[in-house]
Design an enzyme around this catalytic site. Structure first.
Site, PDB file in Angstrom:
ATOM      1  N   PRO A  22       0.804  -1.219   0.000  1.00  0.00           N
ATOM      2  CG  PRO A  22      -0.292  -1.226   2.048  1.00  0.00           C
ATOM      3  CD  PRO A  22       0.630  -2.024   1.197  1.00  0.00           C
ATOM      4  CD  GLU A  23       4.239   2.564  -3.564  1.00  0.00           C
ATOM      5  OE1 GLU A  23       4.442   3.667  -4.072  1.00  0.00           O
ATOM      6  OE2 GLU A  23       4.765   1.525  -3.975  1.00  0.00           O
ATOM      7  CE  LYS A  32       4.517   5.066   1.111  1.00  0.00           C
ATOM      8  NZ  LYS A  32       5.847   4.461   1.177  1.00  0.00           N
ATOM      9  NE  ARG A  40      13.604  -0.677  -0.156  1.00  0.00           N
ATOM     10  CZ  ARG A  40      12.962  -0.294   0.906  1.00  0.00           C
ATOM     11  NH1 ARG A  40      11.860   0.363   0.796  1.00  0.00           N
ATOM     12  NH2 ARG A  40      13.403  -0.552   2.102  1.00  0.00           N
ATOM     13  NE  ARG A  81       4.746  -9.900   2.694  1.00  0.00           N
ATOM     14  CZ  ARG A  81       5.115  -9.543   1.477  1.00  0.00           C
ATOM     15  NH1 ARG A  81       6.011  -8.615   1.300  1.00  0.00           N
ATOM     16  NH2 ARG A  81       4.573 -10.108   0.425  1.00  0.00           N
TER      17      ARG A  81
END
Length: 287
Positions: free
Chosen positions: A2-3, A61, A275, A119
């Site tokens: 989610p951004e 966010k 990343r 997570r």
DNA sequence: GGGGGTTCCTGTACGC
DNA sequence: TGCGTACAGGAACCCC
């Protein structure tokens, strides 16, 4: 992941369902979902039960539901895999359900607001609201910069901040204290659109290039918002559990090996900040 | 104090 | 088939 667009879709889904409703019960199944609430589960529950939700707000966010009659709010950060789902009050437990908040709405009757998170990087908290210029925000959001679709976002301040940073421009775009709401997907997409290499030192970018990046950030966020956000799997869904469609519109993120939609050169994926960074080695040349 | 690297976490994909 | 391992990344944290 989610951004800003995904969080905004969730906020917009929650707002009509919870505004004006009263919290009738709170169940905490996993205290890891309260890492942002230092006082623990019992305190979290006590601060919510019986309270009325006044609205639904967002910056970057972070999402929060201001509570009526005092200066506090239920805040939520979805982390990487957090979901806020609206369910019938007696709905069976969701997979990875961490917290369930029962609300009673004067029109929509009873509902369960379910926080599920695979997570466990996301969390909820009850926080105090304070003034930040023209806006009221939770204390935990004070250090977060305004996001690029915030009407009070200051382009000049952003350009000045970027000009002072020696870091790679992608790292700067991901720095929530400079501009909020951008994560790995939209950083890669905006830099691809602006034809800027992700590792270009921010302070070496001409003003025109910074302007272009900001314009492309806004463009990609707006497009993703219109398509309901980006879903790769079941990790991001709206409050009804439905996926977004923006994954079909990605030009760079996750497209390694596929031809660049502009020039046909295969998109490259490099490791960056633990990343992936995806870019076209021809359109986005390193300076 | 700026800059950059590390850590937390779990389901999935993949190689052997 | 089954096991081990790499990978995904937001944001706080740590060290230089």
């Amino acid at each position: 992941m989610p951004e800003l667009p995904e969080v905004e879709v969730v906020r917009a889904g929650l707002a009509p369902a919870v505004t004006g409703s009263t919290i009738t019960g709170v169940s905490v199944f996993d205290e890891r979902a309260l890492t942002r609430h230092g006082a623990g589960a019992a305190d979290f529950v006590a601060r919510l039960e019986g309270r009325t939700i006044a609205s639904a707000s967002r910056r970057g966010k972070f999402l929060w539901l201001p509570l009526a009659t005092d200066d506090s709010a239920l805040i939520a950060h979805l982390g990487m895999s957090g979901q806020m789902l609206l369910r019938a009050p007696d709905a069976v437990s969701e997979r990875h359900e961490r917290i369930r908040i029962h609300v009673d709405h004067p029109v929509h009757a009873e509902l369960a607001v379910v926080f599920a998170d695979q997570r466990t990087f996301g969390s909820l908290a009850v926080d105090r609201l304070v003034r930040d210029g023209a806006t009221i925000v939770p204390t935990q959001v004070l250090h977060i910069a305004r996001d690029p679709i915030d009407p009070f976002f200051d382009d000049l301040v952003f350009r000045a901040a970027v000009g002072k940073k020696k870091s790679a421009i992608k790292r700067v775009l991901l720095d929530q204290t400079i501009v909020s709401g951008i994560g790995n997907i939209y950083a890669d997409e905006a830099l691809w659109a602006a034809r800027i290499h992700p590792e270009t030192p921010a302070d070496g970018l001409p003003t025109q290039a910074v302007r272009r990046i900001l314009a492309e950030v806004r463009s990609v966020l707006a497009k993703a918002l219109a398509e309901g956000g980006t879903s790769f799997d079941a990790q991001y869904v709206n409050v009804n559990g439905q996926a977004g469609y923006f994954a079909h519109s990605l030009n760079a993120y996750g497209q390694q090996g596929k031809p660049c939609p502009r020039c046909g050169t295969p998109i490259v994926r490099e490791s960056f900040m633990n990343r992936g960074s995806h870019f076209c080695p021809k359109c986005q040349r390193r300076r």
